[in-house]
Motif scaffolding. Structure first.
Motif, mmCIF file in Angstrom:
data_model
loop_
_atom_site.group_PDB
_atom_site.id
_atom_site.type_symbol
_atom_site.label_atom_id
_atom_site.label_comp_id
_atom_site.label_asym_id
_atom_site.label_seq_id
_atom_site.Cartn_x
_atom_site.Cartn_y
_atom_site.Cartn_z
ATOM 1 N N HIS A 60 10.792 25.480 6.234
ATOM 2 C CA HIS A 60 9.447 25.699 6.764
ATOM 3 C C HIS A 60 8.437 25.016 5.849
ATOM 4 C CE1 HIS A 60 10.833 28.779 9.650
ATOM 5 N NE2 HIS A 60 11.652 29.157 8.677
ATOM 6 N N ARG A 61 7.599 24.183 6.410
ATOM 7 C CA ARG A 61 6.576 23.496 5.622
ATOM 8 C C ARG A 61 5.435 24.464 5.355
ATOM 9 N NH1 ARG A 61 4.632 17.531 7.247
ATOM 10 N NH2 ARG A 61 6.880 17.292 6.827
ATOM 11 N N LEU A 62 5.100 24.615 4.073
ATOM 12 C CA LEU A 62 4.062 25.559 3.668
ATOM 13 C C LEU A 62 2.752 24.872 3.307
ATOM 14 C CD1 LEU A 62 6.233 27.832 1.334
ATOM 15 C CD2 LEU A 62 5.782 28.114 3.776
ATOM 16 N N SER A 63 2.817 23.675 2.736
ATOM 17 C CA SER A 63 1.605 23.002 2.283
ATOM 18 C C SER A 63 1.863 21.510 2.204
ATOM 19 C CB SER A 63 1.166 23.544 0.914
ATOM 20 O OG SER A 63 0.105 22.783 0.373
ATOM 21 N N THR A 64 0.854 20.726 2.561
ATOM 22 C CA THR A 64 0.895 19.276 2.403
ATOM 23 C C THR A 64 -0.475 18.806 1.933
ATOM 24 O OG1 THR A 64 0.292 18.934 4.723
ATOM 25 C CG2 THR A 64 2.642 18.913 4.188
ATOM 26 N N GLN A 65 -0.493 17.853 1.053
ATOM 27 C CA GLN A 65 -1.740 17.251 0.615
ATOM 28 C C GLN A 65 -1.483 15.813 0.180
ATOM 29 O OE1 GLN A 65 -2.463 20.178 -2.679
ATOM 30 N NE2 GLN A 65 -2.749 18.337 -3.925
ATOM 31 N N ARG A 66 -2.445 14.969 0.470
ATOM 32 C CA ARG A 66 -2.342 13.555 0.139
ATOM 33 C C ARG A 66 -2.749 13.364 -1.310
ATOM 34 N NH1 ARG A 66 0.814 9.946 2.637
ATOM 35 N NH2 ARG A 66 0.016 7.824 2.447
ATOM 36 N N VAL A 67 -1.932 12.650 -2.077
ATOM 37 C CA VAL A 67 -2.201 12.414 -3.489
ATOM 38 C C VAL A 67 -2.115 10.919 -3.761
ATOM 39 C CG1 VAL A 67 -1.391 14.672 -4.238
ATOM 40 C CG2 VAL A 67 0.225 12.779 -4.095
ATOM 41 N N ALA A 68 -2.855 10.495 -4.767
ATOM 42 C CA ALA A 68 -2.828 9.101 -5.212
ATOM 43 C C ALA A 68 -1.858 8.981 -6.384
ATOM 44 C CB ALA A 68 -4.221 8.644 -5.636
ATOM 45 N N LEU A 69 -0.954 8.023 -6.298
ATOM 46 C CA LEU A 69 0.003 7.807 -7.371
ATOM 47 C C LEU A 69 -0.680 7.096 -8.534
ATOM 48 C CD1 LEU A 69 3.102 6.643 -5.295
ATOM 49 C CD2 LEU A 69 2.603 8.930 -6.165
ATOM 50 N N PRO A 70 -0.375 7.469 -9.759
ATOM 51 C CA PRO A 70 -1.010 6.812 -10.908
ATOM 52 C C PRO A 70 -0.473 5.397 -11.086
ATOM 53 C CG PRO A 70 0.661 8.335 -11.666
ATOM 54 C CD PRO A 70 0.566 8.528 -10.173
ATOM 55 N N ASP A 71 -1.210 4.615 -11.863
ATOM 56 C CA ASP A 71 -0.731 3.265 -12.179
ATOM 57 C C ASP A 71 0.524 3.314 -13.047
ATOM 58 O OD1 ASP A 71 -2.772 2.146 -10.734
ATOM 59 O OD2 ASP A 71 -4.132 2.042 -12.443
ATOM 60 N N SER A 72 0.599 4.311 -13.927
ATOM 61 C CA SER A 72 1.781 4.514 -14.770
ATOM 62 C C SER A 72 1.710 5.915 -15.349
ATOM 63 C CB SER A 72 1.839 3.474 -15.903
ATOM 64 O OG SER A 72 0.714 3.614 -16.762
ATOM 65 N N ALA A 108 0.824 -1.212 0.000
ATOM 66 C CA ALA A 108 0.000 0.000 0.000
ATOM 67 C C ALA A 108 0.855 1.258 0.000
ATOM 68 C CB ALA A 108 -0.930 -0.009 1.211
ATOM 69 N N ALA A 109 2.132 1.157 0.396
ATOM 70 C CA ALA A 109 3.015 2.319 0.424
ATOM 71 C C ALA A 109 3.357 2.821 -0.965
ATOM 72 C CB ALA A 109 4.296 1.992 1.184
ATOM 73 N N THR A 110 3.066 2.040 -2.001
ATOM 74 C CA THR A 110 3.347 2.462 -3.371
ATOM 75 C C THR A 110 2.110 3.010 -4.060
ATOM 76 O OG1 THR A 110 2.884 0.251 -4.260
ATOM 77 C CG2 THR A 110 5.142 0.721 -3.542
ATOM 78 N N ARG A 111 1.004 3.194 -3.318
ATOM 79 C CA ARG A 111 -0.240 3.654 -3.924
ATOM 80 C C ARG A 111 -0.514 5.128 -3.654
ATOM 81 N NH1 ARG A 111 -1.575 0.067 -7.798
ATOM 82 N NH2 ARG A 111 -1.153 -2.058 -7.061
ATOM 83 N N THR A 112 -0.082 5.657 -2.521
ATOM 84 C CA THR A 112 -0.323 7.049 -2.160
ATOM 85 C C THR A 112 0.961 7.681 -1.663
ATOM 86 O OG1 THR A 112 -0.980 6.467 0.100
ATOM 87 C CG2 THR A 112 -2.735 6.595 -1.567
ATOM 88 N N ALA A 113 0.963 9.018 -1.633
ATOM 89 C CA ALA A 113 2.110 9.772 -1.143
ATOM 90 C C ALA A 113 1.614 11.123 -0.653
ATOM 91 C CB ALA A 113 3.173 9.935 -2.225
#
Length: 486
Positions: free
Chosen positions: A85-97, A71-76
């Motif tokens: 300084h961290r300005l922004s974070t958002q969860r994204v789904a990695l594409p299949d290719s 599952a660690a290879t599906r999202t980031a």
């Protein structure tokens, strides 16, 4: 001599290698073992913004290589940081290719500093085998106030393309404010569509170096810009196909050299604009227009410069966006016209005297940072200092005949400053490179062409041919002399 190439076979420009050179070389392919890799492919966004602007970044990211079932290879997590300084974070789904693109919004006020800064855009929390391409740098400049304010009432395609092109060619922060109602009682930011108070609009227009007023002149009667002004009136216009032609000598003649005016789309309308008096030396006409190429010409682009007032320009025609929309030479003509107007209007302020600028503010690992000469006169070598952390490196930019120069640096952020001049800024060399990504081998192993029997010496290396040619010329000369010929 013999050529031997050792490669992993992942050559992206195989079609550009000459066939005879490729056939002559011995190629040894050592393919890499397949592995999974997530990467940030590119970051795009405005290069210069105001302190009140919202930074809109387009981040392209993707995956390559075989993916496991973890599952660690599906999202980031897509993270944007600056100076730690961290300005922004958002969860994204990695594409299949392949590669996908997402948009990241963050207020410029969150940046830890104004001026030039570098954003670190990175994929976190992904289990891949190659971490060096998980992030990219993006360099931008934050100014307290926008240098160019575009007021559009009502907005249309012309103002939309004008705002985009001004941000590209003027190299200063551009803020676009629009009002849909005829009385311009409610203004909105064109980028975010958020309501902007009238006082903030007035403040932006008062502190801008250039104000563009696009719309009915009566709408902007309450504004009194202190800087240069570009007027784009929409009232009292005549529809039709209006074809442009230059007037000859003008302050923008050099910028418009080479434009094929007959090949450009015609304007869709021209506003009524009185031609300047022949005795008015402070006003000059840059472009004229004729309806259907018949009838008397009418002024379309007029410049005015007086000692006691900022510079002013009037653009009295519509449909220019079709030049930019068409692409090719029409787009370049549109950019040349807008760049010429912006340079002339902004040149009325105290000149900054910049003589060079980077072509790209960030480059991949292993590539050189390219610079271009932008100052007057012929390019000449300039001493520049580069600071990264506590280290300072002094180097010389040596420009060629085309005004281009290159310097190579290891990965890092470098603040540059000319030894004798106002030029200063920030450039970055990424740790990332497209070569880190896994790719299928495109180059096959081969023994190469054997040396010896297949080679031929060029004719210029055979001395006896020169002797034979000299003997033939001497015999012809003797025969012509004996025959009495000249």
């Amino acid at each position: 001599g013999p050529i031997a190439v050792v490669t992993d076979g992942a050559v992206s420009d195989l079609a550009d290698i000459p066939a005879d050179l490729l056939g002559h070389a011995r190629v040894i392919v050592l393919p890499r073992a397949p592995f999974f890799d997530a990467f940030v492919a590119a970051v795009d966004g405005p290069r210069r913004v105001g302190a009140r602007d919202t930074i809109r970044l387009k981040v392209s990211y993707g995956v390559a290589g075989p993916r496991g079932g973890s599952a660690a290879t599906r999202t980031a997590t897509l993270r944007v940081a600056s100076d730690g300084h961290r300005l922004s974070t958002q969860r994204v789904a990695l594409p299949d290719s392949g590669v996908v693109t997402t948009e990241v919004l963050l207020p410029a006020s969150q940046l830890p500093r104004s001026g030039w800064t570098a954003l670190d855009v990175r994929l976190d929390g992904v289990a891949d085998a190659e971490p060096k391409d998980d992030g990219r740098a993006f360099v931008l400049q934050v100014n307290p106030d926008p240098s160019v304010v575009l007021l559009a009432s009502p907005p249309d395609w012309d103002t939309r393309f004008l705002a985009r092109t001004l941000a590209d060619v003027a190299r200063v922060p551009v803020r676009t404010l629009v009002a849909a109602d005829p009385q311009a009682r409610s203004w909105r930011d064109a980028a975010t569509l958020k309501a902007v108070p009238a006082g903030e609009v007035q403040h932006a227009a008062d502190h801008a170096a250039l104000v563009v007023e696009a719309g009915d002149p009566a709408t902007f009667a309450g504004f009194a810009p202190k800087g240069a002004v570009l007027l784009w009136p929409l009232a009292r216009r005549q529809e039709g196909d209006w074809y442009l032609q230059p007037t000859g000598a003008s302050p923008l003649a050099a910028e418009l050299v080479g434009v094929e005016w007959d090949s450009l789309p015609p304007l869709t309308w021209v506003a009524d604009l009185a031609p300047p008096s022949p005795t008015d030396s402070a006003t000059s006409v840059v472009l004229m227009a004729r309806r259907a190429k018949r009838g008397p010409p009418r002024p379309v682009v007029v410049l005015a410069e007086r000692p006691d007032a900022p510079r002013r320009a009037v653009l009295a025609g519509g449909g220019l966006y079709r030049w930019a929309f068409r692409g090719g030479a029409s787009t370049e003509a549109y950019r040349a016209l807008i760049a010429g107007l912006a340079d002339w209007l902004l040149a009325g302020r105290a000149p900054n005297g910049e003589r060079f600028a980077p072509v790209t503010y960030e480059v991949p690992n292993g590539l050189a940072i390219r610079w271009r000469w932008t100052g007057p006169g012929a390019p000449r070598p300039l001493a520049v200092s580069f600071t990264t952390g506590a280290r300072v490196r002094t180097d010389t930019l040596r420009f060629d005949a085309d005004g281009a120069a290159e310097l190579r640096f290891p990965p890092g952020e470098y603040r540059y400053a000319a030894a004798a001049g106002p030029e200063q800024g920030l450039v970055a060399v990424d740790v990332a490179s497209d070569e880190w990504r896994p790719a299928a081998p495109a180059l096959a192993a081969q023994p190469g062409r054997p040396e010896g029997g297949g080679t031929r010496a060029p004719l210029r290396d055979r001395w006896w041919l020169f002797v034979a040619a000299i003997a033939a010329f001497a015999a012809e000369w003797a025969w012509r002399r004996r025959s009495g010929l000249p």
